[in-house]
Design a protein around this motif. Structure first.
Motif, PDB file in Angstrom:
ATOM      1  N   ARG A 108      -1.578 -11.570   6.801  1.00 17.38           N
ATOM      2  CA  ARG A 108      -2.224 -11.439   5.489  1.00 17.38           C
ATOM      3  C   ARG A 108      -2.434 -12.808   4.854  1.00 17.38           C
ATOM      4  NH1 ARG A 108       1.800  -7.369   4.821  1.00 17.38           N
ATOM      5  NH2 ARG A 108       3.079  -8.768   3.575  1.00 17.38           N
ATOM      6  N   TYR A 109      -3.507 -12.917   4.079  1.00 13.03           N
ATOM      7  CA  TYR A 109      -3.642 -14.098   3.215  1.00 13.03           C
ATOM      8  C   TYR A 109      -2.589 -13.978   2.121  1.00 13.03           C
ATOM      9  CZ  TYR A 109      -8.217 -15.788   4.851  1.00 13.03           C
ATOM     10  OH  TYR A 109      -9.235 -16.319   5.573  1.00 13.03           O
ATOM     11  N   PRO A 110      -2.112 -15.109   1.605  1.00 10.87           N
ATOM     12  CA  PRO A 110      -1.213 -15.002   0.444  1.00 10.87           C
ATOM     13  C   PRO A 110      -2.008 -14.609  -0.801  1.00 10.87           C
ATOM     14  CG  PRO A 110      -1.691 -17.299   0.948  1.00 10.87           C
ATOM     15  CD  PRO A 110      -2.374 -16.498   2.017  1.00 10.87           C
ATOM     16  N   ASP A 111      -1.286 -14.301  -1.888  1.00 13.15           N
ATOM     17  CA  ASP A 111      -1.938 -14.025  -3.167  1.00 13.15           C
ATOM     18  C   ASP A 111      -2.700 -15.283  -3.583  1.00 13.15           C
ATOM     19  OD1 ASP A 111      -2.607 -13.584  -5.802  1.00 13.15           O
ATOM     20  OD2 ASP A 111      -0.534 -13.707  -6.558  1.00 13.15           O
ATOM     21  N   TYR A 112      -3.961 -15.140  -3.883  1.00 11.48           N
ATOM     22  CA  TYR A 112      -4.799 -16.299  -4.217  1.00 11.48           C
ATOM     23  C   TYR A 112      -4.230 -17.084  -5.400  1.00 11.48           C
ATOM     24  CZ  TYR A 112      -8.936 -19.025  -5.342  1.00 11.48           C
ATOM     25  OH  TYR A 112      -9.782 -20.056  -5.588  1.00 11.48           O
ATOM     26  N   ASN A 113      -3.655 -16.354  -6.364  1.00 12.10           N
ATOM     27  CA  ASN A 113      -3.127 -17.020  -7.575  1.00 12.10           C
ATOM     28  C   ASN A 113      -1.624 -17.310  -7.513  1.00 12.10           C
ATOM     29  OD1 ASN A 113      -5.577 -17.181  -9.057  1.00 12.10           O
ATOM     30  ND2 ASN A 113      -5.471 -14.946  -9.274  1.00 12.10           N
TER      31      ASN A 113
END
Ligand SMILES: Cc1ncc(COP(=O)(O)O)c(C=O)c1O
Length: 327
Positions: free
Chosen positions: A22-27
């Motif tokens: 998964r990508y991490p949380d963008y923020n």
């Protein structure tokens, strides 16, 4: 001391939870919360980064000052980046009086008066190891037209340094922190940048690469920092160990006729009064220490040694004894 106990289990748990897919949380909302709670600052004032190195890059790239004034001798990346961006690089040297390096704030007067400039202070200094109270720097430079970047990459390993950022850091200051040094985990790229200026934070966010901190580092930091007491205890143990071992090493080095400089960090700058190139000589003994030939204002008669485990430090002292006797 190596990484805190249980670090590898945290990495394993993170991997098993599927973060690599998964990508991490963008923020980085949860990561910011964990950092702000651990370091005592506001979530909205933080930009998580892949190590202090990325925080430095982002700050310089986002602010693009006309001049960068760096207290020298210093870590070399500020100059590398300045050159790449065509920024005028202005070294400002610590003054040396006898065995002591110190900063004379009047040497920063020109820098302070220039709106389009960035003053960079590594505190504690790499490679000198000296520490200037943060409060004193703030008092002297908070009214400057220049911005001030304080690289505090080593502060968790320095007993005199504050772990917390707290409130009261002026808007013209940017602070850089590293989590790779105190955790002994340079492979997990982690750090953050702090600023209380909305304008600066927006500029940095605009040049930040999306997902600049990987999912594994994000997950690892959140779990590690959430165990606040354990992590703090680890920092305190590291500091106590470094202080004791550094004192022992200072005495050992002096007894060999070398000139070690007092340090507040996890390394010691050592000068060979006879001008020996100790880094070169130690290589013949299978020991690699940092030559200071590339640091401005130092030279090949200076080395920087890291505080390591007692038996490793003993090995270094014995090798130094041999190379000095042979010269
Ligand atoms: C003064 C200083 N700042 C920043 C860094 C980069 O640290 P990080 O591993 O967190 O990117 C280093 C690494 O040696 C350093 O010495």
């Amino acid at each position: 001391m190596g990484p805190p106990e249980g670090s590898y289990e945290v990495v394993e748990r993170c991997i098993k939870s599927g973060v690599l897919e998964r990508y991490p949380d963008y923020n980085y909302e949860k990561l910011k919360r964990a950092i702000s709670s651990f370091y005592g600052c506001r979530e909205e004032d933080i930009v998580p980064t892949s190590g202090a190195g990325e925080a430095i890059n982002l700050a310089i790239f986002a602010l693009k000052p006309k001049w960068i004034y760096v207290l020298e001798p210093s870590y070399g990346e500020y100059e590398v980046l300045s050159k790449a961006l065509g920024i005028s690089y202005k070294p400002v040297f610590y003054r040396k009086s006898g065995d002591v390096f110190s900063l004379n704030f009047s040497d920063l007067e020109e820098a302070c008066g220039r709106e389009d400039s960035l003053i960079v202070i590594t505190n504690p200094s790499n490679p000198l190891g000296i520490y200037i109270e943060r409060g004193e720097i703030i008092e002297k430079l908070s009214r400057c037209r220049a911005r001030v970047l304080m690289d505090e990459a080593y502060s968790e390993l320095c007993s005199r340094c504050a772990i917390e950022l707290g409130s009261g850091i002026p808007e013209n200051f940017l602070l850089v922190r590293s989590m790779t040094k105190w955790l002994s985990l340079p492979g997990i790229r982690l750090g953050f940048l702090f600023s209380s200026s909305r304008e600066v934070l927006e500029k940095i966010d605009a040049v930040r690469q999306p997902w600049n901190v990987g999912s594994l580092a994000d997950c690892f930091a959140r779990e590690l920092l959430s165990r606040k007491d354990e992590a703090r205890e680890f920092i305190m143990r590291s500091r106590r160990y470094i202080e004791g071992e550094r004192k022992r090493m200072l005495n050992e080095l002096k007894s060999l006729g070398l000139k070690p400089y007092d340090s507040s960090a996890n390394f010691i700058l050592v000068e060979s009064p006879r001008g020996l190139d100790l880094s070169f000589l130690l290589k013949g003994e299978g020991i690699h220490v940092r030559s200071c030939a590339s640091f401005k204002g130092l030279g090949s008669s200076f080395i920087r040694i890291g505080i390591r485990k007692p038996h490793e430090d003993d090995e270094l002292i014995n090798a130094l004894k041999r190379v000095i006797e042979n010269e």
